[in-house]
Design an enzyme around this catalytic site. Structure first.
Site, PDB file in Angstrom:
ATOM      1  N   ASP A 194      -4.721 -51.324 -18.746  1.00 26.45           N
ATOM      2  CA  ASP A 194      -6.000 -50.865 -17.802  1.00 26.45           C
ATOM      3  C   ASP A 194      -7.255 -51.388 -18.405  1.00 26.45           C
ATOM      4  O   ASP A 194      -7.231 -51.925 -20.047  1.00 26.45           O
ATOM      5  CB  ASP A 194      -6.031 -49.185 -18.108  1.00 26.45           C
TER       6      ASP A 194
ATOM      7  N   ASN B 219      -3.608 -46.520  -6.324  1.00 32.10           N
ATOM      8  CA  ASN B 219      -4.738 -47.755  -6.568  1.00 32.10           C
ATOM      9  C   ASN B 219      -4.512 -48.092  -5.104  1.00 32.10           C
ATOM     10  O   ASN B 219      -5.244 -49.033  -5.230  1.00 32.10           O
ATOM     11  CB  ASN B 219      -3.695 -49.080  -7.779  1.00 32.10           C
TER      12      ASN B 219
END
Ligand code: IPE
Ligand code: IPE
Ligand code: MG
Length: 222
Positions: A12, A60
């Site tokens: 991330d 996502n």
């Protein structure tokens, strides 16, 4: 130092890495791919048994189409560029996630990498792509229809069977974001503020050091 058997990592911070440098989020993802290749090479070189990387979540898909398209394009580009290198490394790749949500070209790539690396003897690399932990559980429970539901049966029918020993999340947030729900049950959790494109082997070593300093009791007493 003891190496954990199975390390999982939530990659991330690509977007923030780029934004802080005045670059586009896409450039962050591009750098993230480079960092990922280095991480794979390093973990394989130190003979880690298994690495699960969270590269794209089922959630996502809700990002703007331009970003999703860019990420899918990166897979295609990355495959062309690193295909041989990854194969020669000897890692065995498994692509885990909701494959039917991927466009045919990417599904084909997933199949090709698995076929090309299946007899490799190096690190087991699980690429979690279009992956959701809850979705994996649903898929697993469906496979067990009619059978007796036990912990062992569930575990044996998951896409990723081995429990995670160490979870690393880069980018500063301290959450699981629907990653390996089941497999993380007893993992040691290591969070770092380092954005993924800046994540180097020294950072990986740091996480392993943290792991070594934990007393894993599994509910028992020492
Ligand atoms: C991680 O980076 C990569 C993916 C989720 C595809 P992000 O894109 O989430 O980056 P941040 O968290 O916005 O910085
Ligand atoms: C988790 O990161 C998913 C991946 C790294 C692939 P996100 O950036 O999507 O997660 P949230 O939105 O911070 O929970
Ligand atoms: Mg993020």
């Amino acid at each position: 130092m003891k190496l954990p058997k199975h390390v999982a990592i939530i990659l991330d911070g690509n977007g923030r890495w780029a934004q802080e440098k005045g670059l586009s989020r896409s450039q962050g993802h591009q750098e993230g791919v480079k960092a990922l290749v280095e991480l794979i090479k390093y973990t394989n070189s130190i003979r880690l048994e298994e690495l699960s990387v969270f590269a794209f979540s089922t959630e996502n898909w809700s990002r703007p189409k331009t970003e999703v398209d860019y990420l899918m394009g990166l897979v295609e580009k990355g495959y062309k560029k690193y295909q041989k290198e990854i194969k020669d490394l000897g890692v065995k790749i498994k692509v885990v996630g909701e494959r039917e949500m991927l466009k045919p070209e990417i599904q084909k790539i997933a199949q090709e990498v698995e076929d090309a690396t299946k007899s490799n003897k190096g690190m087991n690399l699980n690429v979690c792509f279009s992956y959701g932990g809850k979705q994996e559980l649903v898929r697993t429970f469906k496979k067990l229809e009619g059978k007796e539901i036990t912990i062992k049966e569930i575990q044996n029918n998951l896409d990723i069977n081995n429990d995670v020993d160490l979870l690393i999340r880069t980018g500063g947030n301290q959450r699981i974001s629907n990653f390996l729900i089941w497999q993380l049950a007893y993992a040691e959790l290591y969070f770092t503020d380092v954005y993924f494109p800046d994540f180097k082997k020294e950072d990986f070593d740091q996480a392993v050091l943290y792991y070594n300093n934990q007393e894993r009791r599994f509910g028992g007493l020492k």
